[in-house]
Design a protein around this motif. Sequence first.
Motif, PDB file in Angstrom:
ATOM      1  N   THR A   1     -31.356 113.047  -4.621  1.00 35.96           N
ATOM      2  CA  THR A   1     -31.472 111.641  -4.255  1.00 35.96           C
ATOM      3  C   THR A   1     -31.777 111.532  -2.773  1.00 35.96           C
ATOM      4  O   THR A   1     -31.008 112.029  -1.944  1.00 35.96           O
ATOM      5  CB  THR A   1     -30.178 110.880  -4.579  1.00 35.96           C
ATOM      6  OG1 THR A   1     -29.897 111.002  -5.980  1.00 35.96           O
ATOM      7  CG2 THR A   1     -30.306 109.408  -4.218  1.00 35.96           C
ATOM      8  N   ALA A   2     -32.903 110.899  -2.426  1.00 38.04           N
ATOM      9  CA  ALA A   2     -33.307 110.699  -1.037  1.00 38.04           C
ATOM     10  C   ALA A   2     -33.111 109.227  -0.680  1.00 38.04           C
ATOM     11  O   ALA A   2     -33.712 108.346  -1.313  1.00 38.04           O
ATOM     12  CB  ALA A   2     -34.760 111.107  -0.835  1.00 38.04           C
ATOM     13  N   PHE A   3     -32.302 108.954   0.324  1.00 41.05           N
ATOM     14  CA  PHE A   3     -31.989 107.583   0.716  1.00 41.05           C
ATOM     15  C   PHE A   3     -32.995 107.128   1.777  1.00 41.05           C
ATOM     16  O   PHE A   3     -32.898 107.488   2.944  1.00 41.05           O
ATOM     17  CB  PHE A   3     -30.558 107.491   1.227  1.00 41.05           C
ATOM     18  CG  PHE A   3     -29.530 107.765   0.165  1.00 41.05           C
ATOM     19  CD1 PHE A   3     -29.023 106.741  -0.612  1.00 41.05           C
ATOM     20  CD2 PHE A   3     -29.099 109.065  -0.079  1.00 41.05           C
ATOM     21  CE1 PHE A   3     -28.078 106.994  -1.604  1.00 41.05           C
ATOM     22  CE2 PHE A   3     -28.164 109.331  -1.069  1.00 41.05           C
ATOM     23  CZ  PHE A   3     -27.653 108.291  -1.831  1.00 41.05           C
ATOM     24  N   GLY A   4     -33.967 106.332   1.343  1.00 42.29           N
ATOM     25  CA  GLY A   4     -35.018 105.861   2.235  1.00 42.29           C
ATOM     26  C   GLY A   4     -36.340 105.786   1.496  1.00 42.29           C
ATOM     27  O   GLY A   4     -36.450 106.172   0.329  1.00 42.29           O
ATOM     28  N   GLU A   5     -37.393 105.283   2.175  1.00 39.56           N
ATOM     29  CA  GLU A   5     -38.675 105.051   1.522  1.00 39.56           C
ATOM     30  C   GLU A   5     -39.727 106.094   1.855  1.00 39.56           C
ATOM     31  O   GLU A   5     -40.849 105.999   1.369  1.00 39.56           O
ATOM     32  CB  GLU A   5     -39.207 103.673   1.924  1.00 39.56           C
ATOM     33  CG  GLU A   5     -38.381 102.520   1.408  1.00 39.56           C
ATOM     34  CD  GLU A   5     -39.079 101.197   1.645  1.00 39.56           C
ATOM     35  OE1 GLU A   5     -39.956 100.847   0.843  1.00 39.56           O
ATOM     36  OE2 GLU A   5     -38.747 100.534   2.643  1.00 39.56           O
ATOM     37  N   GLY A   6     -39.415 107.073   2.674  1.00 40.97           N
ATOM     38  CA  GLY A   6     -40.454 107.942   3.201  1.00 40.97           C
ATOM     39  C   GLY A   6     -41.014 108.973   2.252  1.00 40.97           C
ATOM     40  O   GLY A   6     -42.041 109.588   2.551  1.00 40.97           O
ATOM     41  N   LEU A   7     -40.392 109.196   1.103  1.00 45.45           N
ATOM     42  CA  LEU A   7     -40.810 110.291   0.239  1.00 45.45           C
ATOM     43  C   LEU A   7     -42.263 110.153  -0.212  1.00 45.45           C
ATOM     44  O   LEU A   7     -43.012 111.132  -0.211  1.00 45.45           O
ATOM     45  CB  LEU A   7     -39.875 110.376  -0.973  1.00 45.45           C
ATOM     46  CG  LEU A   7     -39.995 111.603  -1.865  1.00 45.45           C
ATOM     47  CD1 LEU A   7     -38.663 111.907  -2.542  1.00 45.45           C
ATOM     48  CD2 LEU A   7     -41.069 111.431  -2.939  1.00 45.45           C
ATOM     49  N   ASP A   8     -42.687 108.947  -0.593  1.00 48.48           N
ATOM     50  CA  ASP A   8     -44.076 108.769  -1.038  1.00 48.48           C
ATOM     51  C   ASP A   8     -44.979 108.181   0.042  1.00 48.48           C
ATOM     52  O   ASP A   8     -46.193 108.071  -0.151  1.00 48.48           O
ATOM     53  CB  ASP A   8     -44.147 107.929  -2.304  1.00 48.48           C
ATOM     54  CG  ASP A   8     -43.662 106.496  -2.098  1.00 48.48           C
ATOM     55  OD1 ASP A   8     -43.120 106.188  -1.020  1.00 48.48           O
ATOM     56  OD2 ASP A   8     -43.814 105.693  -3.029  1.00 48.48           O
ATOM     57  N   GLY A   9     -44.396 107.766   1.165  1.00 48.76           N
ATOM     58  CA  GLY A   9     -45.189 107.270   2.283  1.00 48.76           C
ATOM     59  C   GLY A   9     -45.463 105.785   2.277  1.00 48.76           C
ATOM     60  O   GLY A   9     -45.792 105.211   3.326  1.00 48.76           O
ATOM     61  N   TYR A  10     -45.327 105.117   1.140  1.00 48.62           N
ATOM     62  CA  TYR A  10     -45.658 103.697   1.063  1.00 48.62           C
ATOM     63  C   TYR A  10     -44.498 102.846   1.568  1.00 48.62           C
ATOM     64  O   TYR A  10     -43.354 103.039   1.163  1.00 48.62           O
ATOM     65  CB  TYR A  10     -46.001 103.301  -0.368  1.00 48.62           C
ATOM     66  CG  TYR A  10     -47.299 103.889  -0.862  1.00 48.62           C
ATOM     67  CD1 TYR A  10     -48.514 103.342  -0.495  1.00 48.62           C
ATOM     68  CD2 TYR A  10     -47.300 105.018  -1.683  1.00 48.62           C
ATOM     69  CE1 TYR A  10     -49.711 103.886  -0.940  1.00 48.62           C
ATOM     70  CE2 TYR A  10     -48.488 105.572  -2.133  1.00 48.62           C
ATOM     71  CZ  TYR A  10     -49.695 105.003  -1.758  1.00 48.62           C
ATOM     72  OH  TYR A  10     -50.878 105.557  -2.195  1.00 48.62           O
TER      73      TYR A  10
ATOM     74  N   LEU B   1     -34.028 115.486   4.194  1.00 48.71           N
ATOM     75  CA  LEU B   1     -35.396 115.646   3.720  1.00 48.71           C
ATOM     76  C   LEU B   1     -36.354 115.207   4.824  1.00 48.71           C
ATOM     77  O   LEU B   1     -36.282 114.071   5.296  1.00 48.71           O
ATOM     78  CB  LEU B   1     -35.620 114.802   2.462  1.00 48.71           C
ATOM     79  CG  LEU B   1     -37.039 114.760   1.896  1.00 48.71           C
ATOM     80  CD1 LEU B   1     -37.452 116.130   1.354  1.00 48.71           C
ATOM     81  CD2 LEU B   1     -37.154 113.699   0.807  1.00 48.71           C
ATOM     82  N   TYR B   2     -37.220 116.119   5.251  1.00 45.73           N
ATOM     83  CA  TYR B   2     -38.211 115.816   6.279  1.00 45.73           C
ATOM     84  C   TYR B   2     -39.568 115.616   5.594  1.00 45.73           C
ATOM     85  O   TYR B   2     -40.149 116.563   5.065  1.00 45.73           O
ATOM     86  CB  TYR B   2     -38.294 116.950   7.302  1.00 45.73           C
ATOM     87  CG  TYR B   2     -37.007 117.190   8.055  1.00 45.73           C
ATOM     88  CD1 TYR B   2     -36.658 116.392   9.144  1.00 45.73           C
ATOM     89  CD2 TYR B   2     -36.139 118.205   7.677  1.00 45.73           C
ATOM     90  CE1 TYR B   2     -35.470 116.599   9.836  1.00 45.73           C
ATOM     91  CE2 TYR B   2     -34.958 118.425   8.363  1.00 45.73           C
ATOM     92  CZ  TYR B   2     -34.629 117.621   9.439  1.00 45.73           C
ATOM     93  OH  TYR B   2     -33.456 117.841  10.121  1.00 45.73           O
ATOM     94  N   ASN B   3     -40.060 114.381   5.618  1.00 43.71           N
ATOM     95  CA  ASN B   3     -41.303 114.035   4.946  1.00 43.71           C
ATOM     96  C   ASN B   3     -42.488 114.120   5.911  1.00 43.71           C
ATOM     97  O   ASN B   3     -42.395 113.699   7.070  1.00 43.71           O
ATOM     98  CB  ASN B   3     -41.239 112.609   4.396  1.00 43.71           C
ATOM     99  CG  ASN B   3     -40.060 112.394   3.474  1.00 43.71           C
ATOM    100  OD1 ASN B   3     -39.990 112.969   2.400  1.00 43.71           O
ATOM    101  ND2 ASN B   3     -39.113 111.557   3.896  1.00 43.71           N
ATOM    102  N   LYS B   4     -43.608 114.636   5.421  1.00 41.46           N
ATOM    103  CA  LYS B   4     -44.859 114.633   6.159  1.00 41.46           C
ATOM    104  C   LYS B   4     -45.979 114.331   5.166  1.00 41.46           C
ATOM    105  O   LYS B   4     -46.359 115.186   4.369  1.00 41.46           O
ATOM    106  CB  LYS B   4     -45.103 115.972   6.853  1.00 41.46           C
ATOM    107  CG  LYS B   4     -46.383 116.006   7.677  1.00 41.46           C
ATOM    108  CD  LYS B   4     -46.589 117.354   8.341  1.00 41.46           C
ATOM    109  CE  LYS B   4     -47.884 117.386   9.138  1.00 41.46           C
ATOM    110  NZ  LYS B   4     -48.120 118.733   9.750  1.00 41.46           N
ATOM    111  N   ILE B   5     -46.484 113.104   5.204  1.00 35.98           N
ATOM    112  CA  ILE B   5     -47.519 112.673   4.274  1.00 35.98           C
ATOM    113  C   ILE B   5     -48.868 113.226   4.742  1.00 35.98           C
ATOM    114  O   ILE B   5     -49.376 112.851   5.807  1.00 35.98           O
ATOM    115  CB  ILE B   5     -47.576 111.138   4.172  1.00 35.98           C
ATOM    116  CG1 ILE B   5     -46.200 110.581   3.763  1.00 35.98           C
ATOM    117  CG2 ILE B   5     -48.641 110.721   3.172  1.00 35.98           C
ATOM    118  CD1 ILE B   5     -45.663 111.109   2.453  1.00 35.98           C
TER     119      ILE B   5
END
Length: 221
Positions: free
Chosen positions: A175-184, A116-120
């Motif tokens: 399931t995403a392992f890490g905190e980046g999904l919401d940015g906080y 999953l590549y997150n970009k807030i």
Amino acid sequence: MLAYAQTSFYHPFSIGAGYGVTVAYAGEETLTSSNAFNFNINYHITPFTAVSMEGQVGQLSGGDAMNDTFSKQYLNSYNALLLHADVQLGELMDFSNSQFLNGLKNVYFGTGIGILYNKITDINLIGINNSITYSTYYVKSSNLLIPLRMGYEFKIFNRRDEPQVRFDINYSFNTAFGEGLDGYYNPAGASVKFYSYFSLGLKYGFGNPHAYRKAVYYSAF
């Protein structure tokens, strides 16, 4: 002659696309829905078992800055790349003499692995009346992704009774392992986040037809 009569053929490859709704579960009180597209290329080991490479492009969102306790609200313009395998019930049972089982044969379950590549692109960092300030947050990050999938595939047969077009209804819980999904960023927070994706899609089969051990087309249903 009996064995030949029970043999059917199918295309080993398909390419497809879909559109659906995402809902993120990242710890915010208010859940919101967003949209995402998916693109896939599939290798059909049998008419009922496939290994797929899937890309997703869309958004994940959540929170309400005005009403949530911690004033969180974010928008994640994400990309994801997944490799997954799906097995339909038709692979596991004999549906040749039952209209009911024939209807169930296209139900499938699957899992896989992805990134999953997150970009807030939007995030609230200050609470009401400046009561809360978030000084550290993620703009871009990536997480290991594990999908759990289930769905139903309607097969549309060509004049040779081969499943040429597939209409797919899918639900995946990721399931995403890490905190980046919401940015906080929160050192004491949960290091696992989740999102669901409900989508509708179409696939078109191609390639030299392969033989299968039993009939796929069932005219009575």
